[in-house]
Design an enzyme around this catalytic site. Structure first.
Site, PDB file in Angstrom:
ATOM      1  N   ARG A 100      49.175  -5.928  17.665  1.00 51.27           N
ATOM      2  CA  ARG A 100      49.598  -6.913  16.671  1.00 51.27           C
ATOM      3  C   ARG A 100      49.189  -8.308  17.100  1.00 51.27           C
ATOM      4  O   ARG A 100      49.657  -8.810  18.123  1.00 51.27           O
ATOM      5  CB  ARG A 100      51.122  -6.887  16.523  1.00 51.27           C
ATOM      6  N   LYS A 115      45.229  -4.047  11.699  1.00 52.63           N
ATOM      7  CA  LYS A 115      45.242  -3.222  10.482  1.00 52.63           C
ATOM      8  C   LYS A 115      44.050  -2.259  10.545  1.00 52.63           C
ATOM      9  O   LYS A 115      44.057  -1.369  11.402  1.00 52.63           O
ATOM     10  CB  LYS A 115      45.244  -4.123   9.253  1.00 52.63           C
ATOM     11  N   ASP A 148      40.603 -14.931   4.487  1.00 51.58           N
ATOM     12  CA  ASP A 148      41.592 -14.136   5.232  1.00 51.58           C
ATOM     13  C   ASP A 148      41.253 -12.658   5.056  1.00 51.58           C
ATOM     14  O   ASP A 148      41.497 -12.071   4.005  1.00 51.58           O
ATOM     15  CB  ASP A 148      42.985 -14.447   4.669  1.00 51.58           C
ATOM     16  N   TYR A 161      52.098 -16.813  31.805  1.00 50.30           N
ATOM     17  CA  TYR A 161      51.936 -17.954  30.892  1.00 50.30           C
ATOM     18  C   TYR A 161      50.539 -18.532  31.055  1.00 50.30           C
ATOM     19  O   TYR A 161      50.052 -18.667  32.174  1.00 50.30           O
ATOM     20  CB  TYR A 161      52.965 -19.041  31.212  1.00 50.30           C
ATOM     21  N   THR A 208      43.945 -10.483  11.177  1.00 47.90           N
ATOM     22  CA  THR A 208      44.824  -9.881  12.170  1.00 47.90           C
ATOM     23  C   THR A 208      43.987  -8.872  12.946  1.00 47.90           C
ATOM     24  O   THR A 208      42.871  -8.532  12.560  1.00 47.90           O
ATOM     25  CB  THR A 208      46.022  -9.159  11.523  1.00 47.90           C
TER      26      THR A 208
END
Ligand code: DSN
Length: 425
Positions: free
Chosen positions: A233, A227, A198, A52, A224
Site C-alpha cells: 500500500r 492495485k 491519476d 526514520y 498507488t
C-alpha cells in the site's frame, strides 16, 4: 516471525489468521485490491519499519541512512524504468496524498482544479464536494455522458474553456473504459492548464503496455502501488524533470514527514516483479478475465455502465433488477464474493445505498483464475441477485465459491520467477 506473533499476541495472531482465511476462502473482486507476493510481504514486514529517513537519498535529516539511501534510489530507478519517467517520488503514504502533492507542486490554494465527478467514477481527491480538495481549491467537475457511460471529450473541452482551470485531472476509480490521456493533455494545453493524471487503478495495465501511458502527456502522474500494480500500500508520483523539485518539496516537507521505508522497500521489490514477462502476461489476463465476466453478465441481462469494459473493472447498474447495490454487495459477501457498492452516473440513490456494484479482476487473476472461472463467477453473481432474501440459495453459492477458491489457493507464497535476475541488473 509468525511464531513470535503467535506467542506474544495470540489474539492479534488469531485475527490475522482469520483474515487470511477470509482472503483465501472468498473470491475478492474489489478492483483496487490484490494479493502481494511473498517477497513483497517480507520486505513490507522487515526491519525497515524501524527507520526514520526524512528527506531524500543523500540529503536526509537523520543519520544512519547507509542502507535506506540505496533502497530508495533502487526503488526510484525501478519505477522510472517501468514507467519510462524522468523522475519518480515514491514517498507518498497513499494515492490521496500523492494527488495532494501533485496539486500543491503546481498551483496554489484557491486556484481552480477540474476533475471527474465522484458518482461518475472520479475520486474524492479529484475535487469532489465532501473532500477538502474542494475547499482548498475551487473545484469544477466533469462527468461522463450518461447515455454512453463514456467520456465526451468535446464536452470536457467546452467545460475547460469555460472555467479555465489551472489543473485538469484525468483518471478514475470506477471508469471501465480506456482513457485517452493524449486528448486530456491537449485540452489542458489549449486552456493553459497543467495536466495531472491519476492512474492508481490502471498502473499495472500501463506498465504492461495494455493501456497507453499518460507519462508523455501529463505534467505529473500520480498512482498507488497496490492495485493492478500488485505492490504494497503506497503512493507514487512521476514527472518530467522540470517539476521534480516542486514535486519532491510538496511531498516532503510539504505534506509528510518521514517516508515509510518498509513500504518503499516493498515497492522496490514489486517494481522488479512488474518488470517481468510474467507480469505482462498477468496484466493481459486481468483484462481478459474482466471482459469474460462482463460478457457473461451482459448475457444474463445485467446492465453494465458503458456496456462493458476495456480494463480491470466492471460497474453494474442494478436499477433494472430493482435491488440496491448495497443489498447485493452484502448478499454476495455472505456468498463469499467480495465486491463494493458504488454510485453510477446520474444515480438517483444516495451514495450510502447506491444503484451500482463495482467489481474487478486483479486479485482473482493473481490466484490463477482465467476466463472459464470468470464466467463461473458471473453465474454465482446471477444466482445471488436472483435469490436476494433466499438465504439457503446464498449458502449454496457460498459452498460453490469455497470449492472454486480451494482450487486456486491464495498465492500467499507465490514467487515471481526471476530467471534472468532482472532485479539484480
Ligand atoms: N479506495 C480506492 C478504490 O477502491 O478505488 C480509491 O482510492
Amino acid at each position: 516471525m509468525a511464531d513470535a506473533l503467535e506467542q506474544y499476541d495470540p489474539q492479534i495472531y488469531e485475527l490475522i489468521r482469520q483474515e487470511q482465511a477470509r482472503q483465501s476462502g472468498s473470491i475478492r473482486l474489489i478492483p483496487s485490491e490484490n494479493y502481494v507476493s511473498k517477497a513483497v510481504m517480507l520486505a513490507s514486514a522487515s526491519c525497515l519499519t524501524n527507520k526514520y529517513a526524512e528527506g531524500y537519498p543523500g540529503r536526509r535529516y537523520y543519520e544512519g541512512q547507509q542502507v535506506t539511501d540505496l533502497i530508495e534510489r533502487m526503488a526510484q530507478e525501478r519505477v522510472k524504468k517501468i514507467f519510462k519517467a524522468d523522475h519518480a517520488n515514491i514517498q507518498p503514504y497513499s494515492g490521496s496524498i500523492a494527488n495532494w502533492a501533485a496539486y500543491l507542486a503546481l498551483v496554489n490554494p484557491g486556484d481552480t482544479i477540474m476533475g471527474l465527478s465522484l458518482p461518475h467514477g472520479g475520486h474524492l481527491t479529484h475535487g469532489w464536494k465532501v473532500s477538502v480538495t474542494s475547499r482548498i481549491f475551487s473545484s469544477v467537475q466533469y462527468t461522463v455522458n450518461p447515455d454512453t457511460g463514456r467520456f465526451d471529450y468535446d464536452k470536457i473541452e467546452q467545460l475547460a474553456k469555460k472555467h479555465k482551470p489551472r489543473i485538469i485531472i484525468s483518471g478514475a476509480t470506477a471508469y471501465p473504459r480506456e482513457i485517452d490521456f493524449e486528448i486530456f493533455g491537449q485540452i489542458a494545453k489549449d486552456v493553459g492548464a497543467y495536466h495531472v493524471s491519476d492512474i492508481a487503478h490502471i498502473a499495472g495495465l500501463v506498465v504492461a503496455g495494455i493501456h497507453k501511458s499518460p507519462v508523455p502527456y501529463a505534467d505529473i502522474v500520480s498512482t498507488t502501488s497496490h492495485k493492478t500494480l500488485r505492490g504494497p500500500r503506497g503512493g507514487m508520483l512521476l514527472c518530467r524533470k522540470e517539476h521534480a523539485e516542486n514535486v519532491d518539496k510538496a511531498v516532503f516537507p510539504g505534506l509528510q514527514g518521514g517516508p515509510h521505508m518498509h513500504t518503499l522497500t516493498a515497492i522496490a521489490v514489486a517494481m522488479a516483479e512488474a518488470d517481468t514477462p510474467e507480469f505482462v502476461a498477468y496484466a493481459k489476463q486481468i483484462v481478459k478475465n474482466a471482459k469474460a465476466l462482463a460478457e457473461k453478465l451482459l448475457e444474463y441481462g445485467f446492465n453494465l455502465v458503458s456496456g462493458g469494459t476495456d480494463n480491470h473493472l466492471i460497474l453494474i447498474d442494478l436499477r433494472n433488477r430493482n435491488v440496491s447495490g448495497k443489498k447485493v454487495a452484502k448478499a454476495l459477501d455472505r456468498a463469499r464474493i467480495v465486491t463494493n457498492y458504488n454510485t453510477t452516473p446520474l444515480d438517483p440513490a444516495h451514495p450510502s445505498d447506491p444503484s451500482g456494484l463495482r467489481m474487478g479482476t486483479p486479485a482473482m487473476t493473481t490466484r490463477g483464475m482465467k476466463e472459464q472461472e470468470a464466467e463461473q463467477i458471473a453465474t454465482f453473481i446471477r444466482r445471488v441477485v436472483e435469490n436476494i432474501g433466499n438465504e439457503s440459495v446464498i449458502e449454496e453459492v457460498a459452498k460453490d465459491v469455497l470449492l472454486l477458491s480451494s482450487q486456486f489457493p491464495v498465492p500467499e507464497h507465490f514467487i515471481i520467477p526471476n530467471k534472468n535476475n532482472v532485479a539484480a541488473q
